[in-house]
Design a protein around this motif. Sequence first.
Motif, PDB file in Angstrom:
ATOM      1  N   ARG A 135      79.947  73.093  24.245  1.00  0.00           N
ATOM      2  CA  ARG A 135      79.667  71.743  23.772  1.00  0.00           C
ATOM      3  C   ARG A 135      79.491  70.800  24.968  1.00  0.00           C
ATOM      4  NH1 ARG A 135      83.680  68.702  19.682  1.00  0.00           N
ATOM      5  NH2 ARG A 135      82.205  69.283  18.049  1.00  0.00           N
ATOM      6  N   ALA A 136      78.377  70.091  24.998  1.00  0.00           N
ATOM      7  CA  ALA A 136      78.126  69.113  26.048  1.00  0.00           C
ATOM      8  C   ALA A 136      77.967  67.737  25.411  1.00  0.00           C
ATOM      9  CB  ALA A 136      76.863  69.483  26.820  1.00  0.00           C
ATOM     10  N   ILE A 137      78.627  66.762  26.011  1.00  0.00           N
ATOM     11  CA  ILE A 137      78.479  65.400  25.496  1.00  0.00           C
ATOM     12  C   ILE A 137      77.761  64.560  26.545  1.00  0.00           C
ATOM     13  CG2 ILE A 137      79.651  63.315  24.703  1.00  0.00           C
ATOM     14  CD1 ILE A 137      81.874  64.991  23.614  1.00  0.00           C
ATOM     15  N   ILE A 138      76.656  63.948  26.151  1.00  0.00           N
ATOM     16  CA  ILE A 138      75.903  63.096  27.069  1.00  0.00           C
ATOM     17  C   ILE A 138      76.289  61.644  26.804  1.00  0.00           C
ATOM     18  CG2 ILE A 138      73.593  62.329  27.756  1.00  0.00           C
ATOM     19  CD1 ILE A 138      72.573  65.117  27.026  1.00  0.00           C
ATOM     20  N   VAL A 139      76.599  60.935  27.886  1.00  0.00           N
ATOM     21  CA  VAL A 139      76.970  59.521  27.760  1.00  0.00           C
ATOM     22  C   VAL A 139      75.869  58.661  28.369  1.00  0.00           C
ATOM     23  CG1 VAL A 139      78.727  57.769  28.270  1.00  0.00           C
ATOM     24  CG2 VAL A 139      79.406  60.160  27.949  1.00  0.00           C
ATOM     25  N   PRO A 140      74.930  58.189  27.557  1.00  0.00           N
ATOM     26  CA  PRO A 140      73.834  57.402  28.098  1.00  0.00           C
ATOM     27  C   PRO A 140      74.238  55.941  28.267  1.00  0.00           C
ATOM     28  CG  PRO A 140      73.485  57.773  25.757  1.00  0.00           C
ATOM     29  CD  PRO A 140      74.828  58.361  26.103  1.00  0.00           C
ATOM     30  N   GLY A 141      73.739  55.306  29.332  1.00  0.00           N
ATOM     31  CA  GLY A 141      74.094  53.906  29.587  1.00  0.00           C
ATOM     32  C   GLY A 141      72.915  53.094  30.092  1.00  0.00           C
ATOM     33  N   TYR A 142      73.268  51.920  30.607  1.00  0.00           N
ATOM     34  CA  TYR A 142      72.290  50.957  31.107  1.00  0.00           C
ATOM     35  C   TYR A 142      71.297  51.602  32.078  1.00  0.00           C
ATOM     36  CZ  TYR A 142      70.950  46.368  33.069  1.00  0.00           C
ATOM     37  OH  TYR A 142      70.288  45.250  33.491  1.00  0.00           O
ATOM     38  N   GLY A 143      71.825  52.468  32.965  1.00  0.00           N
ATOM     39  CA  GLY A 143      70.980  53.109  33.968  1.00  0.00           C
ATOM     40  C   GLY A 143      69.874  53.953  33.355  1.00  0.00           C
ATOM     41  N   LEU A 144      70.191  54.602  32.225  1.00  0.00           N
ATOM     42  CA  LEU A 144      69.182  55.408  31.537  1.00  0.00           C
ATOM     43  C   LEU A 144      68.100  54.497  30.973  1.00  0.00           C
ATOM     44  CD1 LEU A 144      69.573  58.406  29.246  1.00  0.00           C
ATOM     45  CD2 LEU A 144      68.424  56.430  28.320  1.00  0.00           C
ATOM     46  N   ALA A 145      68.528  53.385  30.404  1.00  0.00           N
ATOM     47  CA  ALA A 145      67.563  52.454  29.825  1.00  0.00           C
ATOM     48  C   ALA A 145      66.646  51.886  30.902  1.00  0.00           C
ATOM     49  CB  ALA A 145      68.295  51.322  29.098  1.00  0.00           C
ATOM     50  N   VAL A 146      67.243  51.523  32.056  1.00  0.00           N
ATOM     51  CA  VAL A 146      66.450  50.935  33.130  1.00  0.00           C
ATOM     52  C   VAL A 146      65.446  51.950  33.672  1.00  0.00           C
ATOM     53  CG1 VAL A 146      66.544  49.965  35.459  1.00  0.00           C
ATOM     54  CG2 VAL A 146      68.258  49.309  33.775  1.00  0.00           C
ATOM     55  N   ALA A 147      65.905  53.202  33.844  1.00  0.00           N
ATOM     56  CA  ALA A 147      65.028  54.230  34.396  1.00  0.00           C
ATOM     57  C   ALA A 147      64.031  54.733  33.354  1.00  0.00           C
ATOM     58  CB  ALA A 147      65.869  55.388  34.928  1.00  0.00           C
ATOM     59  N   GLY A 148      64.275  54.441  32.073  1.00  0.00           N
ATOM     60  CA  GLY A 148      63.382  54.921  31.016  1.00  0.00           C
ATOM     61  C   GLY A 148      63.434  56.426  30.892  1.00  0.00           C
ATOM     62  N   ALA A 149      64.657  56.983  31.002  1.00  0.00           N
ATOM     63  CA  ALA A 149      64.798  58.435  31.066  1.00  0.00           C
ATOM     64  C   ALA A 149      65.050  59.081  29.701  1.00  0.00           C
ATOM     65  CB  ALA A 149      65.932  58.797  32.030  1.00  0.00           C
ATOM     66  N   GLN A 150      64.807  58.340  28.614  1.00  0.00           N
ATOM     67  CA  GLN A 150      65.161  58.892  27.299  1.00  0.00           C
ATOM     68  C   GLN A 150      64.379  60.149  26.932  1.00  0.00           C
ATOM     69  OE1 GLN A 150      63.710  55.994  27.861  1.00  0.00           O
ATOM     70  NE2 GLN A 150      62.378  55.291  26.225  1.00  0.00           N
ATOM     71  N   HIS A 151      63.115  60.240  27.379  1.00  0.00           N
ATOM     72  CA  HIS A 151      62.335  61.435  27.035  1.00  0.00           C
ATOM     73  C   HIS A 151      62.825  62.654  27.813  1.00  0.00           C
ATOM     74  CE1 HIS A 151      59.554  59.361  24.417  1.00  0.00           C
ATOM     75  NE2 HIS A 151      59.524  58.374  25.292  1.00  0.00           N
ATOM     76  N   GLU A 152      63.222  62.437  29.076  1.00  0.00           N
ATOM     77  CA  GLU A 152      63.774  63.537  29.877  1.00  0.00           C
ATOM     78  C   GLU A 152      65.068  64.038  29.234  1.00  0.00           C
ATOM     79  OE1 GLU A 152      62.340  60.961  31.178  1.00  0.00           O
ATOM     80  OE2 GLU A 152      60.744  61.895  32.344  1.00  0.00           O
ATOM     81  N   ILE A 153      65.904  63.089  28.796  1.00  0.00           N
ATOM     82  CA  ILE A 153      67.164  63.463  28.160  1.00  0.00           C
ATOM     83  C   ILE A 153      66.888  64.272  26.889  1.00  0.00           C
ATOM     84  CG2 ILE A 153      69.025  62.455  26.772  1.00  0.00           C
ATOM     85  CD1 ILE A 153      69.811  62.514  29.584  1.00  0.00           C
ATOM     86  N   ALA A 154      65.891  63.848  26.123  1.00  0.00           N
ATOM     87  CA  ALA A 154      65.549  64.548  24.882  1.00  0.00           C
ATOM     88  C   ALA A 154      65.085  65.974  25.197  1.00  0.00           C
ATOM     89  CB  ALA A 154      64.466  63.784  24.132  1.00  0.00           C
TER      90      ALA A 154
END
Lengths: 103, 472
Positions: free
Chosen positions: B316-335
Amino acid sequence: MSTLTIALTLFVFALIIGVIVIGKVPATLHTPLMSGANSIHGVVIVGVVLVAAEANTVLGFALIFLAAALGTANVVGGYTVTDRMLDMFKAKPAADKQEKGGK
Amino acid sequence: MEFLNANLETISWFLYLFSALLFIQGLRLMNSPRTARKGNFVSIVGMIIAVIVALFHSFYNGFASATAIVLLLLGIAVGAAFGFVTAKKVKMTAMPQLVSLFNTVGGGAAALVAINDALVAVNQPISTIITIILGIIIGSVTFTGSLIAAGKLQGIVSGSPVRVPLKKLIDGLCLIGIVLCAYMMFSSNTFGYGAWLPIIALTAFSLILGITFVMPIGGADMPVVISILNACTGTAVAMAGFVINNLIMIVAGALVGAAGGILSKLMAEAMNRSLINILAGGFGDTGTTSSDTGAEMTMVETTADDVAVQMAFAARAIIVPGYGLAVAGAQHEIANLTKILESKGVEVLFAIHPVAGRMPGHMNVLLAEANISYEKLIALEDVNPMFSTADIALVVGANDVTNPAARRTGTPISGMPILDVDAAKNVVVIKRGRGKGYAGIENELYGLPQTKMLYGDAKNAVGSIIAAVKEL
């Protein structure tokens, strides 16, 4: 009762309804909600349309034109972007399949 | 037609009342993700009814000038085109500043209506003059305030708290100026076109106040500021409604005023900050120095290859996304990473802090855009007990919301609800640099034995993890 008294009463009741309705919204929907509420205050366009009927000077014309453009941008843009946000919350068949496949 | 003549006001009143009910119902349906979209539609129907009634009213009673009709319709067309195109084109990461921009134009429209009222008003009762003046002040402050807020989020205006030189003096002078202008408008017998000078001066002073109000507030607090300014616009619209005695403007304005007010309070609470504290600007000017006395922490760096191994072989892995992810626009990479890990049998969950991203709920929107299922996004209260069962927690650009220091008293973030990331067996933190979080204190999580740091932009770092996982 004077018109202003009635208007103030309406204002206070609407404030209370606003507090009650918003108090329940979950945090995940705060951003769409802010955007949705943001579009609602674009109702200022109603005021623009009504006062436009009386505009009769160059300055008045300029104010009406600007206010109409700004107010409509608020309404149309606000609702469109809110809809775009909320569209993403709906269940996506593709994503569901992936999830089942992964397990 | 005679019936209509006598009853136009009454019929309009009830149609406005109906659209007010639709606005309320629309907001109510936004309570749940399932009905939220429908709620927006209901609200749109209310708006269309209100605008049609107003148009009918104006056309039926006749315009004083044909030029006004042309300019009104032209303005509506220009505004609609601009609003629609921008709203369709904007990237979801840039959405908070767009909301602020739409708030800017709304506040501007409310101020312009009030200015127009002021110019045509002659021999008005004192209550009307007060509402007109309030409308101009609130609308103008919102206009420049929201514009600066949007600029800060977009990075055009510095996101860090900017000390405005002589702020107190400027604010004081503006306030005195506003009072003087208001006095001139009250006492002048030539209220209306004759009083254009105090009206313009009043607007100018209010516009300056909007700038000095938002400039000293940091970028991460902008959502709260936008929400407050949203409430201000609502109030300004209600003021404009008082002047022309219009039901729907009063009710809708008050609804938005209440919504914005409550929302700003909720957001401030989730960050454990008081509204006063946020509006004062900066972050906790008092007491932050005391926390710097702590011993130096040793932070251990790791590589994308190591993280890839840890993640690929986790149950089980838990990802904790934050402000830095939003700024970098990394949501597609995370997906993408999520998809690959799931194909390897890893259960991937997302821990969503109430104020993750650039606005409360913004993270949900960003991850939803990247096709991450709503069910995988777990809220703070539900996810905290799950960290102890996680083999790895991947923190992507979140800082203060993961700092265990919040559990102690005497730190600037004490009492703030945090994610219990430190309970996970392994923690990897993706971070742009060694800088401190918004609160200006070290994150004690980074010094824990199970924590490893992966420095880099969220997008690139996640990209290299993906590449490494693929090679396994």
